[in-house]
Design an enzyme around this catalytic site. Structure first.
Site, PDB file in Angstrom:
ATOM      1  N   ASP A 187       5.122   8.988  -0.726  1.00 14.58           N
ATOM      2  CA  ASP A 187       3.754   9.265  -0.286  1.00 14.58           C
ATOM      3  C   ASP A 187       3.421   8.283   0.842  1.00 14.58           C
ATOM      4  O   ASP A 187       4.308   7.537   1.295  1.00 14.58           O
ATOM      5  CB  ASP A 187       2.752   9.170  -1.457  1.00 14.58           C
ATOM      6  CG  ASP A 187       2.485   7.724  -1.858  1.00 14.58           C
ATOM      7  OD1 ASP A 187       3.295   6.828  -1.517  1.00 14.58           O
ATOM      8  OD2 ASP A 187       1.451   7.471  -2.504  1.00 14.58           O
ATOM      9  N   CYS A 247       4.078 -11.376  -1.028  1.00 17.33           N
ATOM     10  CA  CYS A 247       4.818 -10.144  -1.347  1.00 17.33           C
ATOM     11  C   CYS A 247       6.071 -10.463  -2.165  1.00 17.33           C
ATOM     12  O   CYS A 247       6.873 -11.326  -1.773  1.00 17.33           O
ATOM     13  CB  CYS A 247       5.218  -9.443  -0.057  1.00 17.33           C
ATOM     14  SG  CYS A 247       6.206  -7.974  -0.363  1.00 17.33           S
ATOM     15  N   CYS A 265      12.820  -8.014   3.197  1.00 15.10           N
ATOM     16  CA  CYS A 265      12.072  -7.131   4.101  1.00 15.10           C
ATOM     17  C   CYS A 265      12.472  -7.400   5.551  1.00 15.10           C
ATOM     18  O   CYS A 265      12.243  -8.484   6.090  1.00 15.10           O
ATOM     19  CB  CYS A 265      10.572  -7.351   3.922  1.00 15.10           C
ATOM     20  SG  CYS A 265       9.599  -6.354   5.068  1.00 15.10           S
ATOM     21  N   TYR A 315       6.400  15.711  -3.780  1.00 16.14           N
ATOM     22  CA  TYR A 315       5.826  14.442  -4.227  1.00 16.14           C
ATOM     23  C   TYR A 315       5.285  14.557  -5.659  1.00 16.14           C
ATOM     24  O   TYR A 315       5.611  13.747  -6.532  1.00 16.14           O
ATOM     25  CB  TYR A 315       4.707  13.962  -3.271  1.00 16.14           C
ATOM     26  CG  TYR A 315       3.885  12.896  -3.943  1.00 16.14           C
ATOM     27  CD1 TYR A 315       4.358  11.589  -4.024  1.00 16.14           C
ATOM     28  CD2 TYR A 315       2.691  13.219  -4.608  1.00 16.14           C
ATOM     29  CE1 TYR A 315       3.659  10.619  -4.711  1.00 16.14           C
ATOM     30  CE2 TYR A 315       1.986  12.253  -5.302  1.00 16.14           C
ATOM     31  CZ  TYR A 315       2.471  10.956  -5.346  1.00 16.14           C
ATOM     32  OH  TYR A 315       1.791  10.011  -6.055  1.00 16.14           O
ATOM     33  N   TRP A 341      -5.660   6.600 -15.831  1.00 11.07           N
ATOM     34  CA  TRP A 341      -4.533   7.486 -16.092  1.00 11.07           C
ATOM     35  C   TRP A 341      -3.254   6.701 -16.430  1.00 11.07           C
ATOM     36  O   TRP A 341      -2.184   7.270 -16.564  1.00 11.07           O
ATOM     37  CB  TRP A 341      -4.268   8.423 -14.907  1.00 11.07           C
ATOM     38  CG  TRP A 341      -4.298   7.757 -13.574  1.00 11.07           C
ATOM     39  CD1 TRP A 341      -3.250   7.199 -12.926  1.00 11.07           C
ATOM     40  CD2 TRP A 341      -5.451   7.578 -12.734  1.00 11.07           C
ATOM     41  NE1 TRP A 341      -3.668   6.666 -11.732  1.00 11.07           N
ATOM     42  CE2 TRP A 341      -5.012   6.895 -11.577  1.00 11.07           C
ATOM     43  CE3 TRP A 341      -6.794   7.929 -12.854  1.00 11.07           C
ATOM     44  CZ2 TRP A 341      -5.880   6.549 -10.544  1.00 11.07           C
ATOM     45  CZ3 TRP A 341      -7.646   7.587 -11.818  1.00 11.07           C
ATOM     46  CH2 TRP A 341      -7.192   6.911 -10.687  1.00 11.07           C
ATOM     47  N   ARG A 342      -3.387   5.390 -16.559  1.00 14.58           N
ATOM     48  CA  ARG A 342      -2.264   4.586 -17.061  1.00 14.58           C
ATOM     49  C   ARG A 342      -2.565   4.179 -18.501  1.00 14.58           C
ATOM     50  O   ARG A 342      -3.726   4.102 -18.885  1.00 14.58           O
ATOM     51  CB  ARG A 342      -2.100   3.324 -16.219  1.00 14.58           C
ATOM     52  CG  ARG A 342      -1.590   3.611 -14.839  1.00 14.58           C
ATOM     53  CD  ARG A 342      -1.438   2.338 -14.042  1.00 14.58           C
ATOM     54  NE  ARG A 342      -0.866   2.637 -12.726  1.00 14.58           N
ATOM     55  CZ  ARG A 342      -0.909   1.816 -11.700  1.00 14.58           C
ATOM     56  NH1 ARG A 342      -1.492   0.626 -11.823  1.00 14.58           N
ATOM     57  NH2 ARG A 342      -0.373   2.154 -10.553  1.00 14.58           N
ATOM     58  N   GLY A 386     -13.789  17.372  -2.807  1.00 13.58           N
ATOM     59  CA  GLY A 386     -13.218  18.061  -1.644  1.00 13.58           C
ATOM     60  C   GLY A 386     -11.861  18.685  -1.939  1.00 13.58           C
ATOM     61  O   GLY A 386     -11.325  18.550  -3.048  1.00 13.58           O
ATOM     62  N   GLU A 408      -2.773  13.052 -10.349  1.00 13.46           N
ATOM     63  CA  GLU A 408      -2.060  13.260  -9.087  1.00 13.46           C
ATOM     64  C   GLU A 408      -2.755  14.325  -8.237  1.00 13.46           C
ATOM     65  O   GLU A 408      -2.812  14.219  -7.019  1.00 13.46           O
ATOM     66  CB  GLU A 408      -0.593  13.630  -9.330  1.00 13.46           C
ATOM     67  CG  GLU A 408       0.249  12.474  -9.855  1.00 13.46           C
ATOM     68  CD  GLU A 408       0.271  11.269  -8.909  1.00 13.46           C
ATOM     69  OE1 GLU A 408       0.077  11.446  -7.684  1.00 13.46           O
ATOM     70  OE2 GLU A 408       0.455  10.140  -9.385  1.00 13.46           O
ATOM     71  N   THR A 468      -7.328  11.286  -1.502  1.00  9.61           N
ATOM     72  CA  THR A 468      -8.563  10.699  -2.035  1.00  9.61           C
ATOM     73  C   THR A 468      -8.277   9.297  -2.575  1.00  9.61           C
ATOM     74  O   THR A 468      -7.235   9.057  -3.177  1.00  9.61           O
ATOM     75  CB  THR A 468      -9.126  11.590  -3.166  1.00  9.61           C
ATOM     76  OG1 THR A 468      -9.123  12.947  -2.718  1.00  9.61           O
ATOM     77  CG2 THR A 468     -10.541  11.209  -3.523  1.00  9.61           C
TER      78      THR A 468
HETATM   79 FE1  SF4 Z   1       6.156  -7.205   1.836  1.00  6.12          FE
HETATM   80 FE2  SF4 Z   1       7.488  -6.545   4.027  1.00  6.12          FE
HETATM   81 FE3  SF4 Z   1       5.246  -5.290   3.403  1.00  6.12          FE
HETATM   82 FE4  SF4 Z   1       5.193  -7.807   4.253  1.00  6.12          FE
HETATM   83  S1  SF4 Z   1       5.829  -6.029   5.421  1.00  6.12           S
HETATM   84  S2  SF4 Z   1       4.042  -6.968   2.525  1.00  6.12           S
HETATM   85  S3  SF4 Z   1       7.044  -8.612   3.344  1.00  6.12           S
HETATM   86  S4  SF4 Z   1       7.140  -5.243   2.226  1.00  6.12           S
END
Ligand code: SF4
Length: 344
Positions: free
Chosen positions: A145, A209, A215, A127, A27-28, A88, A44, A50
């Site tokens: 979500d 990440c 974060c 959503y 779907w992209r 489902g 969606e 699912t």
């Molecule tokens: Fe990234 Fe924070 Fe999730 Fe770790 S907890 S994957 S640093 S967003």
């Protein structure tokens, strides 16, 4: 403002990561341009509750049977349900077809781009409206979500229960603030993709990440405990007794369920809540888990002379169908499994 940090610093690294890490999904589009709104609408609906891997073959079959919104609006409901068979939550399929009808009748077959118009469509909530507006039309509409909840809770180190109403509203507010004016669809897809592939529920891959630097959960080493783990509840087990009744000419006695309630309007073999007295001990069992209960279906084949049947309960109709006729209608998932194991 708590999220001004995220508004400024999140989208850049997230979009750069998404440009290289995005999964190829049917779907992209392959060139990264916005997909057709009809494809977003269908995907969606299928993706609610699912997994992506489960949805992929269903999406292909659905789009090749109903390539346009007009084709879906003009389709017979049983044909739509048959293609949904096994996914489902069949109300999603009914709502999708009803949405296609409304879009054809009211909007000339063009999926609306405005969130408030989208919210008036059958089965379209906050959503889905945000997903269609942003993914198909690049409207800077927020989405929240399960994946986005986890990522936002960790980025902001939100320790409140994300199921509580106030926390949900707070997450929507944050999502609205962080969605950028440009590439809103890619941003929302990237948030979901990050949650699905990197910021996973258990053991998130923080070391790779792209937003680790902003974060707060990572900074304070709370990524394993945010969001608050769900309390696991013991779900009750419910037994059902299924008589697969065969006539000498090869036809089977099947029931259509009432048009309201669980598995509404779907077909099944003759089913009882209590064990019939003539039920054999060597029945096959099919297990089926829903959110609030687990079913065990005990099924056995009966020749018509063996079967003495009470009347069906209110709203259920019975018919004899040949194996070919059974293929043409939609069965609930447990009964589809029984059909495949006992008959095909
Ligand atoms: Fe990234 Fe924070 Fe999730 Fe770790 S907890 S994957 S640093 S967003």
């Amino acid at each position: 403002m708590v999220t001004s940090r995220l508004s400024l610093k999140l989208s850049g690294p997230l979009l750069r990561w998404y440009d290289t890490a995005r999964r190829d999904l049917p779907w992209r589009t392959s060139d990264g341009s916005p997909p057709p709104a009809y494809h977003v609408l269908v995907s969606e609906a299928m993706l609610q509750q699912t997994q992506v891997a489960t949805v992929i073959p269903y999406f292909h079959r659905f789009i090749s049977s109903f390539p346009t919104i007009h084709a879906l609006a003009g389709a017979d409901e049983q044909d739509v349900l048959r293609l949904w068979q096994g996914l489902g939550y069949y109300s999603r399929a009914r709502n999708l077809r009803n949405t296609a009808i409304v879009i054809c009748e009211v909007y000339g077959g063009v999926v609306p781009r405005d969130v408030s118009a989208l919210l008036t469509l059958p089965g379209v909530g906050r959503y889905t409206a945000g997903a269609i507006a942003s993914l198909a039309y690049d409207v800077p509409a927020p989405i929240v979500d399960g994946n986005v909840i986890r990522v936002l809770c960790r980025l902001e180190a939100i320790t409140d229960d994300p199921k509580e109403r106030e926390t949900v509203q707070r997450l929507w507010d944050i999502a609205a603030q962080v969605v950028p004016k440009k590439r809103a669809g890619d941003f929302n897809s990237a948030m979901m993709e990050l949650g699905a592939t990197v910021c996973t529920p258990r053991n998130p891959s923080c070391l790779i990440c792209p937003v680790r630097g902003i974060c707060r959960a990572f900074e304070t080493q709370q990524q394993q405990t945010i969001p608050k783990p769900k309390v696991t509840r013991v779900t009750p087990i419910v037994e059902r007794w299924v008589m697969c009744i065969r006539r000498a000419d090869g036809a089977w006695l099947v029931e259509r369920r009432p048009l309201k309630g669980r598995w509404a309007g779907l077909w099944q073999f003759v089913t009882f809540d209590a064990r019939p007295s003539n039920f054999p001990t060597d029945a096959i069992t099919v297990r089926h888990a829903l959110t609030h209960r687990r079913y065990v279906f005990n099924a056995a084949v009966f020749d018509v002379s063996d079967a003495s049947l009470p009347e069906p309960r209110h709203g259920i109709t019975r018919e004899w169908k040949t194996p070919d006729q059974m293929q043409a209608v939609a069965f609930s998932r447990p009964h589809l499994i029984i059909r495949n194991r006992l008959i095909d």
